[in-house]
Design an enzyme around this catalytic site. Structure first.
Site: not given
Lengths: 242, 242, 242, 242
Positions: B27-28, B44-45, B73-75, B94, B96, B119, B170, B228
Site C-alpha cells: 500500500g502507499n 517503494s517496498g 513507490s513503483s506506483d 492505493h 490491496h 455517506d 488489481h 452531520y
C-alpha cells in the site's frame, strides 16, 4: 445535569468500539431519564478516542437540545421518536455493524435459527420497510423511527421481547431497559446476523426455530420463571442443592 | 522541503496498517502541494515499522524525483497521472485490501447497496477496465491511472463525489482533499465491499439504492446543506435548540 | 475442597475468551474428580473478567450442588448427564462458537474433509437431533445431554475417538480427558467448522476423507503407535537418529 | 552448531503465530545450510510460547537427526524430500492456515486471479493429488513430499517461480531462498486463497489473469529487470530523477 446518566451513556458509547460494532464514528448510544423526560445522546461525528462525558448532549422529548454546546447525533430525531412510542425502553443504540447491515441491505429479516438468538430476541428481528421518497425528503431521521414503530405494530411484535429492528437499506437499531442493555442487544444482533448468514449459505431447508424452543430459551432468561444467572427469581431453586 | 506535508503523508501511511488495510508493504499514500506542483509519496517496498517521515520522496508532476534518497513507490506514475487529471484532489491511496481486491478480480463494480456507502460514495464504485497487453507493456503504472480517468469520463462520474475506483484484476485506488481523507475513503471502500459481498450472497433481488436515498445521505454530509458533525454549515440549525 | 481441580477448571474457563470461543458469558467448562464423583463447573452468567477460582461450584453426579454460594451454570444437567454416560471423560466444554453454531442451526454434521479434523476427530462430528417439544418442556438441559448420548449410540460412535457433538439448533459440546483437553477440542471443532464451511462453498463434489487417511492421522497422534510430539510411545523411534 | 541458522529458523517459526498462520502447534519452518547438507527444523508439538532456538533439531539430507535432544517435526520426511528435489530452496514452511486448507480440502488449485497473487506466484498454485492408500501406509510424510515434486514435474512448473503447493485433503507447503522468505510466501498464499474464495463466490465468469499481466507483475519484482523496492537492479532507473 443528569451526571450519572451521562456517565452511563458515555460508558455505553465506549463499549461500541470495544465490541467491534463501529468503524470511525458510525454509531451512537442514548439513555433516558423517564421522570424528567430528558435523554442524553452522543454528539454528532465526534471520534470515540476524543469523547468525554461532558460532550454528551441533553435533549427533551420534542427533540430539542436543552443542554450541551455540541450538536447531538444527526440520528437524534430517530431516538426521540422511539422514546415517545416505546415507553418502557431506557436506552437506544444505532450502529452500522457489518453483518446486520448485510441483512438490512438485502431487506431480509434476521431469522430465529438458533438458541443464541432466542436467548435475547423472542422472534425474527424484522427488517422495516425502506423509506419512501416522500418520507426521506420530509423528515428523514424522524421517519426512520416511524418505519420501525409501524413495523412492530403491523406485525404485532412486542418491543420488549424483540429489542431490535433493521431499517432496510440502512442498518440496525436496538434498545433495552438501559443504555448498557441496548449495547448488549446490539452485539447479540450482530453475532446472530453473522451466524444466520452462514447457516443460510449451508442450507435453506430448515425453517425458524419452533415456538416451543423460542419459549424455552426466552423464558429461561426473562420473566418470573427465569433461572439463568445469579439474580433471577428461580435460579436458586433450579440449582438443586443437596 | 515540504516538512509539514511529509509529516501528514507519513501519518496517513501509518494509518494503513492500523486500519487493517495492508499486509506487508502492499500500500502507499501520497499527498500534494498544489501551489508548488510537488507531491510526497511513500518509498517503494519499505516496511511500515521502519518508515520515517524522512524516507518520503518528493516528486514533481512529470513524475520526476526532486528530493529523497529512496526510490519512490513503483506506483508513482499512477499517482502522477491522477494528480494531473483530477485537479482538485490532495491525496491518493492505493492498497490491496482484500474485499476490494475480491471485487476487482471479479471485475465487478461495488454497488451502492446501503447508506454507509452513500455517506461517502455518491454512486457505485466503478471497476475500471483491465489493461490491455499493449497498455501493460508500454507504461504499466501510468496506464493504470489512465484507465481510471477514462472510466470516470466514459461513465460521466464526478471524481469528487465518487472518490475511489477499482482497477480490474488489481485493486482499489481512493483519493480525497487530503492524504488523511483519502485513507478514510480507502477504509470506507473496504467496509462497503465486505458488506456488499455478503448482501449479494443473501440476495441479488434488490437493486441499488434509489437516487433519492443516495442524494439524502450524500448531501447530509457534503455541500452547503450538510448537517452531520460539528462543523457543517447547517448542523447548528438542524439541531433544534429550546 | 478440590482446590487443584478448581484451579484447572478456572484456567480452562479463562481459555475460552482467549481462544475467541465465547462472546459475553456464553460458554462454560467443567472438570470431574472421578474418585470422589464430584465435578467443578462455572457459575451461571458470571462475566469472565470477574471470575475467580472461588466462584466455581462443586456438583455431584445427581446434579446437586455440594459446595459453593453461586448458582452453577444453567447447563449443569447436561454436564451431569454426559459424565454419567461417558465414564472416561474428565472435562466438558459448551460454547456458542459461531462457526459450530452455523452448522448446528443448519442441522448438519461437520464432515471430516481435511487432516486438521482427522488429527482430533476420527469421524464426522455429528449433529444430534433437535429436542422435541416434550423433551424441552420436561427437562431441557438434561435432555440436551440425552440427545448427544443417544446420537453416539445410534451411530455406533466412540466418544473417546470423536470428542464432540453439535446439538441441532443450539451449539457445540466437546469433552476430553481433562478440562484443558476439552477446551483444545472445542477450538479444533470451531476451526474445522470454519474450514469446512468454506470448502463446501467451493465444491460439494468431494466426499469425506477416505478411512485410511482418517486412520493415519488419528493414530499418528493417539494410541500405542502415536509418534507426534515429544511424549508419545513411538516418537523417539520415528525420528531416525544417526 | 549452525547457531546463526538456528536463530534465523527460530525467528521464522515465531512469525507464524504473529502472521495468524497457525493455531496451537500446527505449523513448522525449517532452513538449510546447503554447504553442510544439514537443515534445522522445529521440534514436534512444542508450543510457540515455549520455543527457544536451542529446541531446534539439526537433520541431515537422509532425514537423520544429527543434533538436538528433541524429536523433530513429524513432517521432517516431507522437508527432507523437498530439499533433495528442489536444490535451490533455502527454507520450507508447512501450516494449516485455514483459507489454504479450504482449497486443499476442495482439491482445487488456487487460481491466479489478481496481481497480489502474480507478485509472488507466477502461476496458479497447484493442488497436488491426495495420497493413495499405499502411499499413506508406506511412508506418509515422505510421500507427501513426493506428490508435491511429482505435481511440479507433471505440470512443468518451475518451483522457484511458483514457491508453494497445496496437498489435497491436507494443507499448504511453501518454500523460498531463506526460511524468512518461505514464511512470507506462506502469508501471501493465505491472503490470495482468501481473496480468491470471495472472487469465485462473486463470479466464476472470469478466468485466470492473462499471461502478459502475470509476466508484468512477476518480473516487476523478480529477475534482472525488477524495479520494485530499494535494492532491485532497475529500481533506480525506473524512478526518474530530475
Amino acid at each position: 445535569m443528569l451526571e450519572q446518566l451521562k456517565q452511563e451513556v458515555y460508558e455505553a458509547n465506549m463499549q461500541l468500539p470495544k465490541l467491534d460494532l463501529v468503524t470511525f464514528t458510525w454509531g451512537n448510544v442514548s439513555g433516558i431519564d423517564r421522570k424528567q423526560g430528558l435523554f442524553v445522546i452522543k454528539p454528532s461525528g465526534v471520534p470515540y478516542e476524543e469523547l468525554t462525558p461532558e460532550d454528551l448532549v441533553v435533549v427533551n422529548l420534542k427533540g430539542e437540545v436543552v443542554e450541551g454546546s455540541r450538536n447531538p447525533s444527526s440520528d437524534t430525531p430517530t431516538h426521540t421518536y422511539l422514546y415517545n412510542h416505546f415507553p418502557k425502553i431506557g436506552g437506544i443504540v444505532h450502529t452500522h455493524s457489518p453483518w446486520a447491515v448485510a441483512f438490512a441491505a438485502a431487506q431480509l429479516d434476521i431469522p430465529a435459527l438458533n438458541t443464541t438468538h432466542a436467548d435475547t430476541f423472542y422472534t425474527d428481528v424484522p427488517a422495516a420497510d425502506a423509506l419512501t421518497k416522500a418520507e426521506i425528503e420530509e423528515d428523514y431521521e424522524g421517519n426512520t423511527g416511524k418505519t420501525i414503530v409501524r413495523t412492530f405494530k403491523e406485525r404485532h411484535l412486542d418491543y420488549e421481547a424483540t429489542p431490535g429492528c433493521l431499517v432496510s437499506q440502512h442498518g440496525p437499531f436496538t434498545w433495552g431497559e438501559t443504555a448498557a442493555k441496548a449495547v448488549y442487544n446490539a452485539k447479540v444482533l450482530e453475532v446472530v446476523a453473522e451466524e444466520d448468514y452462514h447457516t443460510l449459505q449451508l442450507t435453506r431447508a430448515n425453517s425458524r426455530l419452533p415456538q416451543y424452543l423460542l419459549d424455552k430459551h426466552y423464558y429461561r432468561k426473562h420473566g418470573q420463571n427465569a433461572y439463568y444467572g445469579q439474580d433471577n427469581a428461580q435460579s436458586k431453586t433450579h440449582a438443586k442443592r443437596k
